[in-house]
Design a protein around this motif. Structure first.
Motif, PDB file in Angstrom:
ATOM      1  N   LYS A 221       0.840  -1.211   0.000  1.00  9.96           N
ATOM      2  CA  LYS A 221       0.000   0.000   0.000  1.00  9.96           C
ATOM      3  C   LYS A 221       0.866   1.248   0.000  1.00  9.96           C
ATOM      4  CE  LYS A 221      -1.099  -0.425   4.956  1.00  9.96           C
ATOM      5  NZ  LYS A 221      -1.140  -1.808   5.407  1.00  9.96           N
ATOM      6  N   ARG A 222       0.329   2.298  -0.638  1.00 10.81           N
ATOM      7  CA  ARG A 222       1.069   3.543  -0.739  1.00 10.81           C
ATOM      8  C   ARG A 222       0.928   4.344   0.552  1.00 10.81           C
ATOM      9  NH1 ARG A 222       3.445   5.847  -4.870  1.00 10.81           N
ATOM     10  NH2 ARG A 222       2.489   4.517  -6.443  1.00 10.81           N
ATOM     11  N   GLU A 223       2.080   4.710   1.112  1.00 11.76           N
ATOM     12  CA  GLU A 223       2.066   5.503   2.347  1.00 11.76           C
ATOM     13  C   GLU A 223       1.961   6.994   1.987  1.00 11.76           C
ATOM     14  OE1 GLU A 223       2.510   3.953   5.704  1.00 11.76           O
ATOM     15  OE2 GLU A 223       1.733   2.441   4.333  1.00 11.76           O
ATOM     16  N   ASP A 224       1.770   7.839   3.013  1.00  5.32           N
ATOM     17  CA  ASP A 224       1.621   9.278   2.780  1.00  5.32           C
ATOM     18  C   ASP A 224       2.840   9.872   2.066  1.00  5.32           C
ATOM     19  OD1 ASP A 224      -0.776   9.113   3.978  1.00  5.32           O
ATOM     20  OD2 ASP A 224      -0.080   9.724   5.966  1.00  5.32           O
ATOM     21  N   GLY A 225       4.018   9.392   2.435  1.00  4.77           N
ATOM     22  CA  GLY A 225       5.241   9.953   1.848  1.00  4.77           C
ATOM     23  C   GLY A 225       5.474   9.489   0.428  1.00  4.77           C
ATOM     24  N   ASP A 226       4.459   8.903  -0.201  1.00  2.00           N
ATOM     25  CA  ASP A 226       4.529   8.466  -1.595  1.00  2.00           C
ATOM     26  C   ASP A 226       5.330   7.182  -1.812  1.00  2.00           C
ATOM     27  OD1 ASP A 226       4.625  10.438  -4.640  1.00  2.00           O
ATOM     28  OD2 ASP A 226       3.035   9.309  -3.656  1.00  2.00           O
ATOM     29  N   LYS A 227       5.870   6.612  -0.723  1.00  2.00           N
ATOM     30  CA  LYS A 227       6.571   5.336  -0.855  1.00  2.00           C
ATOM     31  C   LYS A 227       5.536   4.219  -0.840  1.00  2.00           C
ATOM     32  CE  LYS A 227      11.267   5.609   0.953  1.00  2.00           C
ATOM     33  NZ  LYS A 227      12.212   5.203   1.974  1.00  2.00           N
ATOM     34  N   ILE A 228       5.856   3.102  -1.506  1.00  2.00           N
ATOM     35  CA  ILE A 228       4.969   1.939  -1.434  1.00  2.00           C
ATOM     36  C   ILE A 228       5.471   1.047  -0.305  1.00  2.00           C
ATOM     37  CG2 ILE A 228       4.119  -0.102  -2.646  1.00  2.00           C
ATOM     38  CD1 ILE A 228       4.519   1.503  -5.262  1.00  2.00           C
ATOM     39  N   HIS A 229       4.625   0.783   0.674  1.00  2.00           N
ATOM     40  CA  HIS A 229       4.986  -0.034   1.832  1.00  2.00           C
ATOM     41  C   HIS A 229       4.600  -1.483   1.518  1.00  2.00           C
ATOM     42  CE1 HIS A 229       4.933  -0.471   6.506  1.00  2.00           C
ATOM     43  NE2 HIS A 229       5.566  -1.448   5.892  1.00  2.00           N
ATOM     44  N   ILE A 230       5.615  -2.342   1.460  1.00  2.00           N
ATOM     45  CA  ILE A 230       5.368  -3.754   1.146  1.00  2.00           C
ATOM     46  C   ILE A 230       5.747  -4.620   2.341  1.00  2.00           C
ATOM     47  CG2 ILE A 230       6.035  -5.687  -0.354  1.00  2.00           C
ATOM     48  CD1 ILE A 230       6.589  -3.629  -2.566  1.00  2.00           C
ATOM     49  N   GLN A 231       4.845  -5.510   2.703  1.00  2.00           N
ATOM     50  CA  GLN A 231       5.136  -6.472   3.771  1.00  2.00           C
ATOM     51  C   GLN A 231       5.104  -7.866   3.164  1.00  2.00           C
ATOM     52  OE1 GLN A 231       1.900  -5.238   6.390  1.00  2.00           O
ATOM     53  NE2 GLN A 231       3.398  -4.390   7.802  1.00  2.00           N
ATOM     54  N   ALA A 232       6.153  -8.638   3.422  1.00  2.08           N
ATOM     55  CA  ALA A 232       6.232  -9.987   2.848  1.00  2.08           C
ATOM     56  C   ALA A 232       6.807 -10.959   3.866  1.00  2.08           C
ATOM     57  CB  ALA A 232       7.091  -9.978   1.591  1.00  2.08           C
ATOM     58  N   THR A 233       6.390 -12.235   3.742  1.00  2.19           N
ATOM     59  CA  THR A 233       6.868 -13.283   4.647  1.00  2.19           C
ATOM     60  C   THR A 233       7.655 -14.317   3.851  1.00  2.19           C
ATOM     61  OG1 THR A 233       4.877 -12.986   6.001  1.00  2.19           O
ATOM     62  CG2 THR A 233       6.148 -14.993   6.370  1.00  2.19           C
ATOM     63  N   ILE A 234       8.832 -14.647   4.372  1.00  7.53           N
ATOM     64  CA  ILE A 234       9.646 -15.718   3.788  1.00  7.53           C
ATOM     65  C   ILE A 234       9.362 -16.973   4.611  1.00  7.53           C
ATOM     66  CG2 ILE A 234      12.008 -16.526   3.363  1.00  7.53           C
ATOM     67  CD1 ILE A 234      12.827 -13.510   3.234  1.00  7.53           C
ATOM     68  N   ILE A 235       8.909 -18.025   3.940  1.00  5.61           N
ATOM     69  CA  ILE A 235       8.543 -19.265   4.652  1.00  5.61           C
ATOM     70  C   ILE A 235       9.617 -20.323   4.427  1.00  5.61           C
ATOM     71  CG2 ILE A 235       6.844 -21.155   4.773  1.00  5.61           C
ATOM     72  CD1 ILE A 235       5.306 -18.245   3.446  1.00  5.61           C
ATOM     73  N   VAL A 236      10.045 -20.969   5.517  1.00  8.86           N
ATOM     74  CA  VAL A 236      11.021 -22.057   5.423  1.00  8.86           C
ATOM     75  C   VAL A 236      10.466 -23.276   6.158  1.00  8.86           C
ATOM     76  CG1 VAL A 236      13.083 -20.616   5.170  1.00  8.86           C
ATOM     77  CG2 VAL A 236      12.232 -21.144   7.455  1.00  8.86           C
ATOM     78  N   GLU A 237      11.181 -24.406   6.038  1.00 11.10           N
ATOM     79  CA  GLU A 237      10.668 -25.650   6.633  1.00 11.10           C
ATOM     80  C   GLU A 237      11.267 -25.963   8.000  1.00 11.10           C
ATOM     81  OE1 GLU A 237       9.116 -28.455   3.119  1.00 11.10           O
ATOM     82  OE2 GLU A 237      11.273 -28.526   3.352  1.00 11.10           O
ATOM     83  N   ARG A 238      12.435 -25.363   8.320  1.00  9.17           N
ATOM     84  CA  ARG A 238      13.097 -25.711   9.591  1.00  9.17           C
ATOM     85  C   ARG A 238      13.634 -24.483  10.312  1.00  9.17           C
ATOM     86  NH1 ARG A 238      15.127 -29.788   6.264  1.00  9.17           N
ATOM     87  NH2 ARG A 238      17.238 -28.939   6.130  1.00  9.17           N
ATOM     88  N   ASP A 239      13.759 -24.597  11.634  1.00 12.37           N
ATOM     89  CA  ASP A 239      14.298 -23.499  12.442  1.00 12.37           C
ATOM     90  C   ASP A 239      15.719 -23.127  12.019  1.00 12.37           C
ATOM     91  OD1 ASP A 239      12.071 -23.064  14.115  1.00 12.37           O
ATOM     92  OD2 ASP A 239      12.576 -24.838  15.300  1.00 12.37           O
ATOM     93  N   SER A 240      16.498 -24.161  11.649  1.00 17.06           N
ATOM     94  CA  SER A 240      17.892 -23.888  11.251  1.00 17.06           C
ATOM     95  C   SER A 240      17.930 -23.014   9.991  1.00 17.06           C
ATOM     96  CB  SER A 240      18.637 -25.204  10.979  1.00 17.06           C
ATOM     97  OG  SER A 240      17.983 -25.936   9.949  1.00 17.06           O
ATOM     98  N   GLN A 241      16.944 -23.235   9.087  1.00 17.89           N
ATOM     99  CA  GLN A 241      16.882 -22.421   7.865  1.00 17.89           C
ATOM    100  C   GLN A 241      16.476 -20.988   8.191  1.00 17.89           C
ATOM    101  OE1 GLN A 241      14.045 -24.876   5.874  1.00 17.89           O
ATOM    102  NE2 GLN A 241      15.589 -26.221   4.955  1.00 17.89           N
ATOM    103  N   LYS A 242      15.596 -20.854   9.188  1.00 14.76           N
ATOM    104  CA  LYS A 242      15.189 -19.508   9.614  1.00 14.76           C
ATOM    105  C   LYS A 242      16.419 -18.749  10.119  1.00 14.76           C
ATOM    106  CE  LYS A 242      12.044 -17.047  12.727  1.00 14.76           C
ATOM    107  NZ  LYS A 242      10.928 -17.163  13.699  1.00 14.76           N
ATOM    108  N   GLY A 243      17.243 -19.459  10.873  1.00 13.55           N
ATOM    109  CA  GLY A 243      18.473 -18.846  11.398  1.00 13.55           C
ATOM    110  C   GLY A 243      19.399 -18.384  10.285  1.00 13.55           C
ATOM    111  N   ILE A 244      19.512 -19.206   9.230  1.00 14.89           N
ATOM    112  CA  ILE A 244      20.388 -18.854   8.097  1.00 14.89           C
ATOM    113  C   ILE A 244      19.863 -17.602   7.394  1.00 14.89           C
ATOM    114  CG2 ILE A 244      21.159 -19.612   5.791  1.00 14.89           C
ATOM    115  CD1 ILE A 244      21.151 -22.531   6.958  1.00 14.89           C
ATOM    116  N   ILE A 245      18.541 -17.555   7.192  1.00 19.09           N
ATOM    117  CA  ILE A 245      17.965 -16.429   6.448  1.00 19.09           C
ATOM    118  C   ILE A 245      18.031 -15.132   7.250  1.00 19.09           C
ATOM    119  CG2 ILE A 245      15.760 -15.505   5.580  1.00 19.09           C
ATOM    120  CD1 ILE A 245      15.339 -18.177   4.225  1.00 19.09           C
ATOM    121  N   ILE A 246      17.852 -15.221   8.566  1.00 15.21           N
ATOM    122  CA  ILE A 246      17.954 -14.003   9.385  1.00 15.21           C
ATOM    123  C   ILE A 246      19.421 -13.583   9.496  1.00 15.21           C
ATOM    124  CG2 ILE A 246      17.657 -13.066  11.724  1.00 15.21           C
ATOM    125  CD1 ILE A 246      15.033 -14.758  11.841  1.00 15.21           C
TER     126      ILE A 246
END
Length: 301
Positions: A221-246
């Motif tokens: 969605k477009r914010e007041d400052g004219d930037k587009i605010h995007i929220q996205a989720t990266i899904i993985v299968e294991r906690d260890s993969q979450k650790g790698i991605i973070i």
């Protein structure tokens, strides 16, 4: 004014993983709509790219690389590729000049023998071999199948791509323009944003992570400052993969976000604020509900 002899049609691009199908599609539409990576099975859904000239419109369907599936996601990808062959006007079988014909190619050729549409051979990456090595490759494939045309090209360098497009256009039936002239894909922006984020995960993370990753664009969605605010989720299968991605101190996630944001801004032509989360969903690639939730729906064909 509409050209009376306007040509149009649908063309499927099939081949083994990693032969350059997405690179060719991006070159044809002159925009990045299909993600690229040197890791196999990068393309998971059917990506449609639209090539329009004054006299013609060709809708290219870039399919997932055909491989032996090991998960429900794999089944989905292979079925997606085969479904694209059923209702097209032409099929392009793409191979790589720097790889010898293998079992995977023979497997696809067997399936192509059942196809109703004419099949042309596209030999990509000709920039990686000597000219003398090209003729034996052409002869070898000619012995396997009666191809309508054979196009040696380099999708990366652009060699012979214009000639290839001209010949393909000539072979299309007469028909209407299906999409507006300035439209380059039938996929919504939400989908391409998620794909661009996934591309950066593939690029930056270790071998075990890429195949286990899905990305969902939660909101744009477009914010007041004219930037587009995007929220996205990266899904993985294991906690260890979450650790790698973070990554340590969130460094990897920040790096993924920074690189993805640049590509998304290029696509949208706007400034973007990108917010990423990482979520663990165990064995999502083998769960029908998860596959549907993450955008892997059965083909429309």
């Amino acid at each position: 004014m509409t050209n009376e002899n306007h040509k149009s049609g649908f063309v499927a691009i099939v081949g083994r993983p990693n032969v350059g199908k997405s690179t060719l599609l991006n070159r044809i539409v002159r925009q990045k709509i299909a993600i690229m990576s040197d890791k196999a099975q990068t393309t998971r859904n059917k990506i449609q790219g639209i090539y329009t000239t004054e006299d013609a419109q060709i809708v290219f369907i870039d399919t997932p690389g055909i491989h032996k599936p090991k998960t429900k996601l794999g089944d989905f990808m292979v079925e997606t590729a085969y479904s694209a062959l059923r209702e097209v006007d032409s099929i392009l079988f793409m191979v790589s000049a720097d790889q010898p014909r293998g079992k995977g190619d023979d497997f696809i050729i067997e399936h192509l023998k059942e196809a109703k549409a004419p099949v042309s051979l596209v030999i990509n990456k000709i920039d990686t071999v000597r000219k003398d090595d090209l003729l034996p490759i052409i002869d070898d494939y000619k012995e396997q199948f009666d191809f309508k045309e054979i196009f040696p090209i380099s999708a990366t360098e652009g060699s012979n791509v214009e000639r290839f497009l001209e010949t393909l256009t000539e072979d299309m039936p007469e028909g209407p323009q299906f999409f507006p002239a300035d439209q380059v894909t039938d996929h919504p922006e939400y989908f391409i944003v998620a794909e661009l984020i996934r591309e950066k995960v593939l690029e930056l993370t270790e071998q075990e992570v890429p195949h286990s990753v899905a990305v969902v664009t939660e909101s744009m969605k477009r914010e007041d400052g004219d930037k587009i605010h995007i929220q996205a989720t990266i899904i993985v299968e294991r906690d260890s993969q979450k650790g790698i991605i973070i990554g340590k101190g969130g460094k990897m996630l920040k790096n993924i976000g920074t690189k993805a944001r640049k590509d998304i801004e290029n696509m949208l032509g706007d400034k973007v604020f990108l917010e990423l989360w990482v979520k663990v969903q165990k064995n999502w690639r083998d769960k029908r509900t998860d596959l549907l939730n993450y955008g892997y729906k059965k083909s429309d064909y």
